[in-house]
Scaffold this active site. Structure first.
Site, PDB file in Angstrom:
ATOM      1  N   LEU A   6       0.827  -1.198   0.000  1.00  0.00           N
ATOM      2  CA  LEU A   6       0.000   0.000   0.000  1.00  0.00           C
ATOM      3  C   LEU A   6       0.865   1.253   0.000  1.00  0.00           C
ATOM      4  CD1 LEU A   6      -2.457  -1.195   2.782  1.00  0.00           C
ATOM      5  CD2 LEU A   6      -2.889  -1.244   0.317  1.00  0.00           C
ATOM      6  N   ASP A   7       0.647   2.104  -0.979  1.00  0.00           N
ATOM      7  CA  ASP A   7       1.281   3.415  -0.961  1.00  0.00           C
ATOM      8  C   ASP A   7       0.762   4.181   0.250  1.00  0.00           C
ATOM      9  OD1 ASP A   7       2.667   5.759  -2.000  1.00  0.00           O
ATOM     10  OD2 ASP A   7       0.674   6.486  -2.528  1.00  0.00           O
ATOM     11  N   ALA A   8       1.586   5.084   0.773  1.00  0.00           N
ATOM     12  CA  ALA A   8       1.189   5.823   1.972  1.00  0.00           C
ATOM     13  C   ALA A   8       0.454   7.122   1.626  1.00  0.00           C
ATOM     14  CB  ALA A   8       2.420   6.115   2.832  1.00  0.00           C
TER      15      ALA A   8
END
Length: 226
Positions: A9-11
């Site tokens: 997951l990208d932040a």
């Protein structure tokens, strides 16, 4: 959408409300210097900053240069005499680390996914900023690990970044992964180059550029659970 054993997951702007964190951090930096915060100044800072991040993704500059250069340009345009290294590497990151607000649905979706899957954060941010934000966030107990480009020695979309990730979670897990992110140039391009399934988080419903293929497209995080 099928469930995956592992989610990368990208932040920022996927789970965390980075735009708000950025706005408030810049506001505090400017107010200390008696400079009224305006939308025009925010847009100019973003123009400088985002251009440098794209150059980082292309491998043209290093992160240490980016941290200082963005404030060298920005403060220079404002005629402020401050040391851009002090602002860029100390003051601004400390303010940015205070921005822990999540985007709508992020916590609920991560809670649901974490019941059956391992969740990892994959980010091109600054290590001390990203880890501090995660540590103080309600996401912390749901995240199995965080991989920051500064520690990896490479940034998304570089295959070297993803090699770093899979060296730590298991090279054989690539087929079990879905990367979810808002950036076509780092998250989606990186996932494609790494040979893993991709999910473009696209709340603005922008058109996918011709010739680019992603596995899934979603406009809300809740669609990961459908």
């Amino acid at each position: 959408m099928k469930r995956y054993p592992i989610y990368l997951l990208d932040a920022d702007e996927t789970l965390f409300d980075f735009r708000r964190a950025e706005r408030e951090a810049l506001r505090r930096v400017l107010e200390r210097r008696g400079v009224p915060f305006t939308e025009e100044l925010l847009l100019r800072y973003r123009e400088i900053n985002e251009g440098l991040w794209r150059a980082l993704e292309r491998g043209e500059i290093q992160k240490d240069f980016l941290e200082v250069e963005r404030f060298s340009r920005f403060l220079g345009e404002l005629g402020l005499p401050d040391d851009p290294a002090a602002v860029g590497t100390e003051e601004y990151p400390a303010e940015l680390a205070r921005g822990r607000d999540l985007l709508p649905g992020a916590l609920e979706v991560c809670r649901a996914l974490a019941e059956t899957s391992a969740l990892y954060l994959v980010t091109n941010g600054i290590t001390r900023v990203q880890k501090a934000r995660l540590r103080e966030s309600p996401l912390a107990p749901l995240i199995a690990g965080i991989f920051v480009s500064e520690e990896a020695g490479a940034a998304k979309p570089s295959p070297a970044y993803f090699d770093y990730v899979f060296a730590r979670i298991g090279e054989d897990r690539r087929r079990d992964c879905l990367i979810v992110g808002d950036s076509l140039t780092s998250d989606m391009a990186g996932g494609i180059a790494a040979g893993i399934d991709t999910c473009w988080y696209n709340p603005a419903r922008r058109a996918l550029p011709p010739g680019m293929r992603v596995t899934f497209r979603i406009s809300s995080l809740e669609q990961l659970l459908e």
